[in-house]
Design an enzyme around this catalytic site. Structure first.
Site, PDB file in Angstrom:
ATOM      1  N   GLU A 105     -21.976  72.486  86.065  1.00  0.00           N
ATOM      2  CA  GLU A 105     -22.417  71.089  86.055  1.00  0.00           C
ATOM      3  C   GLU A 105     -21.228  70.157  85.835  1.00  0.00           C
ATOM      4  O   GLU A 105     -21.089  69.124  86.499  1.00  0.00           O
ATOM      5  CB  GLU A 105     -23.452  70.843  84.953  1.00  0.00           C
ATOM      6  CG  GLU A 105     -24.658  71.753  85.017  1.00  0.00           C
ATOM      7  CD  GLU A 105     -24.500  73.013  84.173  1.00  0.00           C
ATOM      8  OE1 GLU A 105     -23.483  73.731  84.323  1.00  0.00           O
ATOM      9  OE2 GLU A 105     -25.398  73.293  83.373  1.00  0.00           O
ATOM     10  N   HIS A 129     -18.126  74.744  83.013  1.00  0.00           N
ATOM     11  CA  HIS A 129     -19.470  75.009  83.525  1.00  0.00           C
ATOM     12  C   HIS A 129     -19.670  74.364  84.900  1.00  0.00           C
ATOM     13  O   HIS A 129     -19.009  73.391  85.249  1.00  0.00           O
ATOM     14  CB  HIS A 129     -20.510  74.518  82.537  1.00  0.00           C
ATOM     15  CG  HIS A 129     -20.565  75.348  81.287  1.00  0.00           C
ATOM     16  ND1 HIS A 129     -21.566  75.251  80.354  1.00  0.00           N
ATOM     17  CD2 HIS A 129     -19.717  76.315  80.835  1.00  0.00           C
ATOM     18  CE1 HIS A 129     -21.354  76.126  79.393  1.00  0.00           C
ATOM     19  NE2 HIS A 129     -20.225  76.776  79.643  1.00  0.00           N
ATOM     20  N   CYS A 135     -22.557  69.933  78.675  1.00  0.00           N
ATOM     21  CA  CYS A 135     -22.839  69.386  80.010  1.00  0.00           C
ATOM     22  C   CYS A 135     -23.885  68.282  79.921  1.00  0.00           C
ATOM     23  O   CYS A 135     -23.826  67.315  80.696  1.00  0.00           O
ATOM     24  CB  CYS A 135     -23.281  70.493  80.955  1.00  0.00           C
ATOM     25  SG  CYS A 135     -21.930  71.614  81.372  1.00  0.00           S
ATOM     26  N   CYS A 160     -26.086  73.235  79.196  1.00  0.00           N
ATOM     27  CA  CYS A 160     -25.767  73.350  77.767  1.00  0.00           C
ATOM     28  C   CYS A 160     -25.610  71.943  77.168  1.00  0.00           C
ATOM     29  O   CYS A 160     -25.646  70.936  77.882  1.00  0.00           O
ATOM     30  CB  CYS A 160     -24.489  74.163  77.583  1.00  0.00           C
ATOM     31  SG  CYS A 160     -22.998  73.232  78.004  1.00  0.00           S
TER      32      CYS A 160
HETATM   33  N1  LIG Z   1     -25.768  75.692  82.283  1.00  0.00           N
HETATM   34  C1  LIG Z   1     -24.733  76.575  82.309  1.00  0.00           C
HETATM   35  C2  LIG Z   1     -24.677  77.621  81.413  1.00  0.00           C
HETATM   36  C3  LIG Z   1     -23.614  78.482  81.463  1.00  0.00           C
HETATM   37  N2  LIG Z   1     -22.653  78.311  82.388  1.00  0.00           N
HETATM   38  C4  LIG Z   1     -21.568  79.283  82.502  1.00  0.00           C
HETATM   39  C5  LIG Z   1     -20.671  79.513  81.349  1.00  0.00           C
HETATM   40  C6  LIG Z   1     -20.259  80.966  81.516  1.00  0.00           C
HETATM   41  O1  LIG Z   1     -19.234  81.073  82.502  1.00  0.00           O
HETATM   42  C7  LIG Z   1     -21.520  81.595  82.015  1.00  0.00           C
HETATM   43  C8  LIG Z   1     -22.432  82.126  80.925  1.00  0.00           C
HETATM   44  O2  LIG Z   1     -21.989  83.388  80.595  1.00  0.00           O
HETATM   45  P1  LIG Z   1     -22.874  84.394  79.712  1.00  0.00           P
HETATM   46  O3  LIG Z   1     -22.853  83.895  78.291  1.00  0.00           O
HETATM   47  O4  LIG Z   1     -24.275  84.412  80.264  1.00  0.00           O
HETATM   48  O5  LIG Z   1     -22.170  85.717  79.865  1.00  0.00           O
HETATM   49  O6  LIG Z   1     -22.184  80.543  82.708  1.00  0.00           O
HETATM   50  C9  LIG Z   1     -22.734  77.257  83.287  1.00  0.00           C
HETATM   51  O7  LIG Z   1     -21.866  77.110  84.172  1.00  0.00           O
HETATM   52  N3  LIG Z   1     -23.773  76.415  83.218  1.00  0.00           N
HETATM   53 ZN    ZN Z   2     -22.488  73.445  80.167  1.00  0.00          ZN
END
Ligand SMILES: Nc1ccn([C@H]2C[C@H](O)[C@@H](COP(=O)(O)O)O2)c(=O)n1
Ligand code: ZN
Length: 162
Positions: A82, A80, A109, A106
């Site tokens: 973060e 992610h 993170c 999440c």
């Molecule tokens: N706070 C976050 C939440 C999600 N991500 C990333 C993880 C995946 O690459 C994407 C989410 O994919 P989706 O389930 O919407 O198709 O975003 C993050 O970096 N930071």
């Molecule tokens: Zn995360």
């Protein structure tokens, strides 16, 4: 004598802008997330976006969201934004820093944010607010005293010709 400009970017616009620009580096086809970590003196310490770890090819590892086999989805491989921003920082301590991110962190993170001493999270979007991951994230940050609030969007539009 000419006066100083009045329509310069606020700190929040600047740091959220940098987080969003960073997210534009992501190869994730569905959700691009960017992050910018800032010191108490408003200095940018680190940036990150979501993607696969070094050595794990963007062209070979899967970007799928769903599949019978979890090993054929992105979720088990992507880092992610973060966590990437935290891991990208090589300057020592992040105690007291603020973290700007385009999507609410999440639970995994959140653990890293808490453990490295970041004291405030400013997020743009909370589209997964109903998920156990984000509910757990907020529960942990509340318990640990990490403040969070949504970025207050302004009317400003930024166009950059590259
Ligand atoms: N706070 C976050 C939440 C999600 N991500 C990333 C993880 C995946 O690459 C994407 C989410 O994919 P989706 O389930 O919407 O198709 O975003 C993050 O970096 N930071
Ligand atoms: Zn995360």
């Amino acid at each position: 004598m000419s006066e100083k400009r009045k329509d310069y970017l606020s700190w929040d616009e600047y740091f959220m802008g940098v987080a969003m620009l960073s997210g534009m580096r992501s190869k994730d086809p569905s959700t691009q997330v960017g992050c910018c970590i800032v010191s108490q003196e408003n200095k940018i310490l680190s940036m990150g976006y979501n993607g696969f770890p070094t050595g794990c090819s963007d062209d070979e590892f899967p970007w799928a969201r769903e599949g019978d086999d979890p090993l054929e989805t992105k979720y088990v491989y992507s880092t992610h934004s973060e966590l990437n921003a935290i891991l990208n920082y090589s300057g020592g301590s992040l105690v007291g820093a603020r973290l700007y991110v385009s999507l609410f962190p999440c639970n995994e993170c959140a653990k890293a944010i808490i453990q490295c001493g970041i004291r405030e999270v400013i997020y743009a979007n909370d589209k997964y607010s109903d998920t156990p991951s984000v509910i757990a994230s907020k529960r942990m940050m509340d318990a640990a005293g990490v403040k969070y609030h949504q970025y207050r969007k302004t009317e400003r539009e930024v166009t950059i010709c590259l």
